[in-house]
Design a protein around this motif. Structure first.
Motif, PDB file in Angstrom:
ATOM      1  N   LEU A 190     -13.059  -0.225   1.219  1.00 45.11           N
ATOM      2  CA  LEU A 190     -12.311  -1.004   0.247  1.00 45.11           C
ATOM      3  C   LEU A 190     -13.186  -2.046  -0.420  1.00 45.11           C
ATOM      4  O   LEU A 190     -14.304  -2.321   0.012  1.00 45.11           O
ATOM      5  CB  LEU A 190     -11.131  -1.689   0.931  1.00 45.11           C
ATOM      6  CG  LEU A 190     -11.443  -2.611   2.118  1.00 45.11           C
ATOM      7  CD1 LEU A 190     -11.754  -4.028   1.681  1.00 45.11           C
ATOM      8  CD2 LEU A 190     -10.299  -2.624   3.092  1.00 45.11           C
ATOM      9  N   VAL A 211     -10.932   2.756   6.698  1.00 48.60           N
ATOM     10  CA  VAL A 211     -10.748   2.545   5.268  1.00 48.60           C
ATOM     11  C   VAL A 211     -12.014   1.939   4.678  1.00 48.60           C
ATOM     12  O   VAL A 211     -12.701   1.168   5.337  1.00 48.60           O
ATOM     13  CB  VAL A 211      -9.523   1.627   5.007  1.00 48.60           C
ATOM     14  CG1 VAL A 211      -9.717   0.245   5.603  1.00 48.60           C
ATOM     15  CG2 VAL A 211      -9.193   1.537   3.534  1.00 48.60           C
ATOM     16  N   LEU A 257      -4.939  -3.788   6.559  1.00 44.71           N
ATOM     17  CA  LEU A 257      -4.960  -3.908   5.102  1.00 44.71           C
ATOM     18  C   LEU A 257      -4.025  -4.992   4.573  1.00 44.71           C
ATOM     19  O   LEU A 257      -4.404  -5.768   3.688  1.00 44.71           O
ATOM     20  CB  LEU A 257      -4.611  -2.573   4.452  1.00 44.71           C
ATOM     21  CG  LEU A 257      -5.655  -1.483   4.574  1.00 44.71           C
ATOM     22  CD1 LEU A 257      -5.116  -0.154   4.069  1.00 44.71           C
ATOM     23  CD2 LEU A 257      -6.915  -1.872   3.830  1.00 44.71           C
ATOM     24  N   VAL A 277      -8.503   0.473  -2.338  1.00 47.94           N
ATOM     25  CA  VAL A 277      -8.908   1.415  -1.302  1.00 47.94           C
ATOM     26  C   VAL A 277      -9.655   2.549  -1.996  1.00 47.94           C
ATOM     27  O   VAL A 277      -9.107   3.206  -2.870  1.00 47.94           O
ATOM     28  CB  VAL A 277      -7.685   1.962  -0.541  1.00 47.94           C
ATOM     29  CG1 VAL A 277      -8.090   3.087   0.402  1.00 47.94           C
ATOM     30  CG2 VAL A 277      -6.986   0.843   0.220  1.00 47.94           C
ATOM     31  N   PHE A 283       0.836  -1.197   0.000  1.00 52.30           N
ATOM     32  CA  PHE A 283       0.000   0.000   0.000  1.00 52.30           C
ATOM     33  C   PHE A 283       0.875   1.252   0.000  1.00 52.30           C
ATOM     34  O   PHE A 283       1.909   1.287   0.651  1.00 52.30           O
ATOM     35  CB  PHE A 283      -0.979  -0.007   1.179  1.00 52.30           C
ATOM     36  CG  PHE A 283      -2.001  -1.091   1.055  1.00 52.30           C
ATOM     37  CD1 PHE A 283      -3.139  -0.898   0.293  1.00 52.30           C
ATOM     38  CD2 PHE A 283      -1.792  -2.328   1.637  1.00 52.30           C
ATOM     39  CE1 PHE A 283      -4.066  -1.914   0.127  1.00 52.30           C
ATOM     40  CE2 PHE A 283      -2.714  -3.354   1.480  1.00 52.30           C
ATOM     41  CZ  PHE A 283      -3.855  -3.149   0.720  1.00 52.30           C
ATOM     42  N   HIS A 339     -12.178   7.979   9.803  1.00 51.70           N
ATOM     43  CA  HIS A 339     -11.410   8.381   8.626  1.00 51.70           C
ATOM     44  C   HIS A 339     -10.569   9.623   8.928  1.00 51.70           C
ATOM     45  O   HIS A 339      -9.438   9.733   8.470  1.00 51.70           O
ATOM     46  CB  HIS A 339     -12.340   8.685   7.444  1.00 51.70           C
ATOM     47  CG  HIS A 339     -12.928   7.486   6.801  1.00 51.70           C
ATOM     48  ND1 HIS A 339     -12.233   6.684   5.931  1.00 51.70           N
ATOM     49  CD2 HIS A 339     -14.169   6.946   6.899  1.00 51.70           C
ATOM     50  CE1 HIS A 339     -13.019   5.710   5.499  1.00 51.70           C
ATOM     51  NE2 HIS A 339     -14.198   5.837   6.088  1.00 51.70           N
ATOM     52  N   HIS A 362     -18.815  -2.466  -0.888  1.00 54.63           N
ATOM     53  CA  HIS A 362     -17.605  -2.066  -0.170  1.00 54.63           C
ATOM     54  C   HIS A 362     -17.652  -2.587   1.262  1.00 54.63           C
ATOM     55  O   HIS A 362     -18.722  -2.835   1.815  1.00 54.63           O
ATOM     56  CB  HIS A 362     -17.479  -0.542  -0.124  1.00 54.63           C
ATOM     57  CG  HIS A 362     -17.061   0.062  -1.412  1.00 54.63           C
ATOM     58  ND1 HIS A 362     -17.911   0.192  -2.479  1.00 54.63           N
ATOM     59  CD2 HIS A 362     -15.876   0.585  -1.802  1.00 54.63           C
ATOM     60  CE1 HIS A 362     -17.274   0.763  -3.474  1.00 54.63           C
ATOM     61  NE2 HIS A 362     -16.032   1.026  -3.093  1.00 54.63           N
ATOM     62  N   ALA A 369      -9.574   6.278   2.566  1.00 59.48           N
ATOM     63  CA  ALA A 369      -8.937   5.990   3.857  1.00 59.48           C
ATOM     64  C   ALA A 369      -8.895   7.312   4.621  1.00 59.48           C
ATOM     65  O   ALA A 369      -9.922   7.759   5.104  1.00 59.48           O
ATOM     66  CB  ALA A 369      -7.561   5.370   3.673  1.00 59.48           C
ATOM     67  N   GLU A 402      -2.575   5.847  -2.187  1.00 62.09           N
ATOM     68  CA  GLU A 402      -3.796   5.050  -2.020  1.00 62.09           C
ATOM     69  C   GLU A 402      -4.557   5.434  -0.759  1.00 62.09           C
ATOM     70  O   GLU A 402      -5.781   5.366  -0.726  1.00 62.09           O
ATOM     71  CB  GLU A 402      -3.453   3.561  -1.924  1.00 62.09           C
ATOM     72  CG  GLU A 402      -3.055   2.925  -3.228  1.00 62.09           C
ATOM     73  CD  GLU A 402      -2.679   1.482  -3.017  1.00 62.09           C
ATOM     74  OE1 GLU A 402      -3.526   0.599  -3.284  1.00 62.09           O
ATOM     75  OE2 GLU A 402      -1.535   1.225  -2.575  1.00 62.09           O
ATOM     76  N   LEU A 403      -3.827   5.808   0.277  1.00 66.25           N
ATOM     77  CA  LEU A 403      -4.455   6.085   1.568  1.00 66.25           C
ATOM     78  C   LEU A 403      -4.888   7.535   1.742  1.00 66.25           C
ATOM     79  O   LEU A 403      -5.586   7.851   2.704  1.00 66.25           O
ATOM     80  CB  LEU A 403      -3.512   5.688   2.707  1.00 66.25           C
ATOM     81  CG  LEU A 403      -3.081   4.215   2.720  1.00 66.25           C
ATOM     82  CD1 LEU A 403      -2.159   3.949   3.899  1.00 66.25           C
ATOM     83  CD2 LEU A 403      -4.277   3.279   2.748  1.00 66.25           C
TER      84      LEU A 403
END
Length: 167
Positions: free
Chosen positions: A97, A95, A45, A57, A13, A89, A130, A60, A17-18
């Motif tokens: 996902l 997260v 994760l 993701v 990760f 968050h 999700h 996040a 992405e986060l």
């Protein structure tokens, strides 16, 4: 120590992405939020990725303004104060996902249900397919809540309907 907060949060990760948002608003976590994101990536994760393959993701970390723009609960807070809702968050501890290889939210939630060593505080199966996960801020398995929602406003308890074989 500074390098620790800027390299990849976990093996599979990235910071992008986060922290990515499509709101156009600034969304940079502070040091405390980065630390929580590292724990989220490594303790929650990465085990999911190792079990189910690539994970996408969709959300996040959210700054307070980003959380408000996407209709998230609470504001820019770390803990709920006086019964006021708070989004994990904004703390860097949640997260949203989905599996890129076809595992359902129910399948991943069942696997998490059967692995109490993974420090999650909540798992919510959403109608979009999700899975929302909130990391236990204490860092150890605590009172884990497994919920489902059909409208993103009301939540009901959830339990696996069929057991999985644990690998």
């Amino acid at each position: 120590l500074a390098l620790f907060f800027f390299r990849r949060p976990s093996r599979n990760f990235t910071w992008d992405e986060l922290t990515t948002t499509n709101t156009g608003l600034p969304n940079q976590p502070n040091i405390e939020q980065r630390f929580r994101l590292i724990l989220l990536a490594r303790q929650v994760l990465q085990p999911l990725r190792d079990e189910f393959g690539p994970i996408r993701v969709t959300s996040a970390f959210r700054s307070g303004p980003v959380n408000a723009a996407v209709g998230g609960t609470g504001g820019n807070c770390v803990r709920s104060e006086g019964g006021k809702p708070c989004s994990l968050h904004t703390a860097g501890s949640a997260v949203d996902l989905y599996s890129m290889e076809g595992a359902t939210a129910e399948h991943m939630a069942t696997w998490l249900y059967l692995h109490p060593e993974i420090p999650i505080a909540e798992a919510i199966i959403e109608p979009t397919g999700h899975l929302h996960l909130g990391r236990d801020s204490g860092g150890a398995p605590g009172a884990r809540r497994f919920l489902q929602t059909e409208d993103m406003r009301s939540y009901t308890p959830w339990m696996p309907s069929t057991p999985l074989l644990v690998s």
